[in-house]
Design a protein around this motif. Structure first.
Motif, PDB file in Angstrom:
ATOM      1  N   MET A 255      53.094 -75.538 -94.791  1.00 59.24           N
ATOM      2  CA  MET A 255      52.193 -75.744 -93.647  1.00 59.24           C
ATOM      3  C   MET A 255      52.124 -74.473 -92.800  1.00 59.24           C
ATOM      4  O   MET A 255      53.056 -73.669 -92.784  1.00 59.24           O
ATOM      5  N   TYR A 256      51.027 -74.314 -92.071  1.00 59.52           N
ATOM      6  CA  TYR A 256      50.900 -73.198 -91.139  1.00 59.52           C
ATOM      7  C   TYR A 256      52.042 -73.305 -90.125  1.00 59.52           C
ATOM      8  O   TYR A 256      52.259 -74.374 -89.546  1.00 59.52           O
ATOM      9  N   PRO A 257      52.791 -72.217 -89.918  1.00 58.64           N
ATOM     10  CA  PRO A 257      53.982 -72.333 -89.059  1.00 58.64           C
ATOM     11  C   PRO A 257      53.633 -72.397 -87.569  1.00 58.64           C
ATOM     12  O   PRO A 257      54.094 -71.560 -86.771  1.00 58.64           O
ATOM     13  N   ALA A 258      52.830 -73.362 -87.201  1.00 59.38           N
ATOM     14  CA  ALA A 258      52.431 -73.492 -85.793  1.00 59.38           C
ATOM     15  C   ALA A 258      53.599 -74.080 -84.993  1.00 59.38           C
ATOM     16  O   ALA A 258      54.273 -74.986 -85.481  1.00 59.38           O
ATOM     17  N   ALA A 259      53.779 -73.573 -83.802  1.00 63.52           N
ATOM     18  CA  ALA A 259      54.875 -74.080 -82.961  1.00 63.52           C
ATOM     19  C   ALA A 259      54.658 -75.559 -82.649  1.00 63.52           C
ATOM     20  O   ALA A 259      55.611 -76.305 -82.458  1.00 63.52           O
ATOM     21  N   ASP A 260      53.378 -75.965 -82.602  1.00 61.14           N
ATOM     22  CA  ASP A 260      53.098 -77.358 -82.220  1.00 61.14           C
ATOM     23  C   ASP A 260      52.678 -78.234 -83.412  1.00 61.14           C
ATOM     24  O   ASP A 260      51.961 -79.217 -83.241  1.00 61.14           O
ATOM     25  N   LEU A 261      53.129 -77.863 -84.626  1.00 62.47           N
ATOM     26  CA  LEU A 261      52.837 -78.690 -85.809  1.00 62.47           C
ATOM     27  C   LEU A 261      53.345 -80.112 -85.551  1.00 62.47           C
ATOM     28  O   LEU A 261      54.514 -80.306 -85.229  1.00 62.47           O
ATOM     29  N   LYS A 262      52.441 -81.087 -85.681  1.00 64.11           N
ATOM     30  CA  LYS A 262      52.844 -82.469 -85.338  1.00 64.11           C
ATOM     31  C   LYS A 262      52.867 -83.363 -86.571  1.00 64.11           C
ATOM     32  O   LYS A 262      51.990 -83.287 -87.420  1.00 64.11           O
ATOM     33  N   TYR A 263      53.858 -84.243 -86.621  1.00 65.04           N
ATOM     34  CA  TYR A 263      53.954 -85.267 -87.656  1.00 65.04           C
ATOM     35  C   TYR A 263      53.600 -86.597 -87.008  1.00 65.04           C
ATOM     36  O   TYR A 263      54.070 -86.895 -85.913  1.00 65.04           O
ATOM     37  N   PHE A 264      52.788 -87.380 -87.679  1.00 68.40           N
ATOM     38  CA  PHE A 264      52.501 -88.710 -87.141  1.00 68.40           C
ATOM     39  C   PHE A 264      52.185 -89.687 -88.272  1.00 68.40           C
ATOM     40  O   PHE A 264      51.963 -89.285 -89.424  1.00 68.40           O
ATOM     41  N   THR A 265      52.192 -90.958 -87.932  1.00 70.07           N
ATOM     42  CA  THR A 265      51.904 -91.977 -88.949  1.00 70.07           C
ATOM     43  C   THR A 265      51.316 -93.222 -88.293  1.00 70.07           C
ATOM     44  O   THR A 265      51.083 -93.242 -87.073  1.00 70.07           O
ATOM     45  N   ILE A 266      51.069 -94.253 -89.117  1.00 68.70           N
ATOM     46  CA  ILE A 266      50.557 -95.521 -88.581  1.00 68.70           C
ATOM     47  C   ILE A 266      51.314 -96.678 -89.234  1.00 68.70           C
ATOM     48  O   ILE A 266      51.611 -96.638 -90.433  1.00 68.70           O
TER      49      ILE A 266
END
Ligand SMILES: Nc1ncnc2c1ncn2[C@@H]1O[C@H](COP(=O)(O)OS(=O)(=O)O)[C@@H](OP(=O)(O)O)[C@H]1O
Length: 414
Positions: free
Chosen positions: A171-182
């Protein structure tokens, strides 16, 4: 400084601020988001505007004033453009996936997509790639086979085994890379899975009288059998933990809690999207959706059957209850405009439906299952085309621009 100069300085500053605001609102160079609702180009034109280079984080993650939604007042935040949506089964995840695809499609973002199979879905397979092989498609602009450059993906939103180390690598090494789900209420999720994937056939049951036959069938099932607790499985939790000690399960749930920036709840889909909009600094247009994979009829079960499904699903129930509490806490933290924003959003959803949808029919999908497929209204915009995403039309484009030019199976979808 005399009074005359001070007056001059103040009018100059006001002029500059107004100028920047005008440019922000009306100039597409500053903000492509304000263009989306009025997109009138046709699809072939939209193909032409695709850039072939993945955008840098700085060009995407900028500080904006969320002014394009009339109900939103000067909310200063950073747009989240790098995220991992851990897709769960039968939770409304295709609806959510479709809106994240739209977000990435219009911004030329790169998606983690399977190299084989239909429209890039990896069927719960782990991502594999080494020096000379890979089971995923390259990001935008990278030739197929140039494995060293298989990185800097912006979005992952397919079913995959959650392996954070691999994801971090690509993944792009963004400081704010977010993981989410439902997550969905487990008895509804199980029923949806059992009926949609025709698992009742494997059990020797018939669709017509499932309401009565499910109970005796699941009563005799040993723990771990019968497709229960798939939501934990989808989030990468191993069977040994799911059916192990309550402490180990609880620890796994706590670890997920730390990892996941947001857990949406199917039963509160619109409310969840408002939380997402706020957390991701998106606007109302970004979260508009059309329901996907809705079955035309539902099997309704009595209290005793539901109780038995939930008994088998105890680990998923623990997971769901935990994140339902987190969800309500986040709703409280959202602020006093929640109900008003919900009203605005639902009004927009209705208006968009009227504008974009021509007809809805239940039909067999290309992958054999049966659900309601919505079709685009005549002469509607590119935005509608992406929103309705009829027969995976937008997915096909996304896969195409990441280098998959021909494949018999998904060519049939066009
Ligand atoms: N917005 C919204 N709100 C509530 N429920 C919704 C929504 N969108 C989809 N759905 C329901 O979710 C079920 C499909 O789930 P998935 O898209 O995750 O299925 S899949 O795993 O991708 O095949 C399927 O449930 P069933 O109809 O009970 O099978 C859909 O009706």
């Amino acid at each position: 400084m005399n009074k005359h100069w001070l007056t001059h300085l103040i009018s100059l500053s006001v002029g500059v601020i107004l100028g920047v605001q005008m440019a922000w609102r009306y100039c597409p160079y500053f903000s492509n988001r304000s263009l989306l609702p009025s997109f009138k180009q046709n699809v072939s034109l939209s193909r032409k505007i695709l850039l072939l280079v993945p955008p840098s984080e700085s060009s995407l993650s900028r500080t904006i004033q969320n002014k394009d939604d009339s109900s939103q007042v000067s909310d200063r935040c950073n747009v989240t453009s790098n995220f991992v949506f851990l897709k769960t089964h039968k939770t409304g995840s295709s609806t959510l996936r479709s809106l994240t695809c739209r977000f990435g499609y219009f911004r030329n973002l790169s998606f983690v997509l399977g190299a084989g199979g239909i429209i890039g879905h990896l069927n719960q397979v782990s991502i594999k790639f080494g020096k000379n092989s890979s089971n995923i498609l390259p990001p935008i602009g990278v030739p197929r086979g140039n494995y060293a450059s298989y990185k800097n993906y912006n979005i992952s939103n397919i079913h995959l085994s959650f392996n954070e180390r691999t994801l971090k690598r690509i993944m792009y090494p963004a400081a704010d890379l977010k993981y989410f789900t439902i997550l969905r209420e487990p008895s509804q999720q199980w029923l949806s899975y059992f009926t949609y994937f025709k698992k009742y056939k494997d059990a020797g049951l018939k669709y017509d009288n499932l309401s009565e036959t499910i109970l005796p069938y699941i009563k005799q099932l040993p723990p771990g059998k019968g497709y229960f607790n798939l939501q934990l499985h989808d989030l990468g939790i191993k069977s040994a933990v799911i059916y192990g000690s309550p402490e180990a399960l609880n620890e796994a749930i706590q670890r997920l809690d730390k990892k996941l920036a947001l857990v949406l709840i199917t039963e509160y889909f619109d409310e969840s999207l408002l939380l997402m909009k706020q957390m991701f600094c998106w606007n109302f247009t970004d979260i508009l959706y059309v329901k996907k994979r809705q079955q035309p009829s539902k099997v309704v079960v009595d209290k005793a059957t539901r109780k038995e499904i939930l008994r088998h699903s105890a680990p998923d129930v623990a997971l769901y209850n935990h994140f339902l509490r987190v969800f309500w806490r986040k709703v409280e933290e959202y602020g006093p405009t929640f109900q008003e924003d919900l009203k605005t959003f639902r009004k927009l959803l209705n208006e968009t439906w009227d504008k974009c949808i021509g007809k809805a029919v239940a039909e067999k999908s290309p992958d054999r299952y049966f659900y309601i497929e919505n079709f685009l209204a005549a002469n509607s915009s590119t935005f509608c085309w992406a929103l309705v995403n009829s027969k995976f039309a937008m997915d096909v484009e996304i896969v195409r621009r990441q280098g998959k030019l021909s494949d018999k199976r998904w060519k049939k979808l066009e």
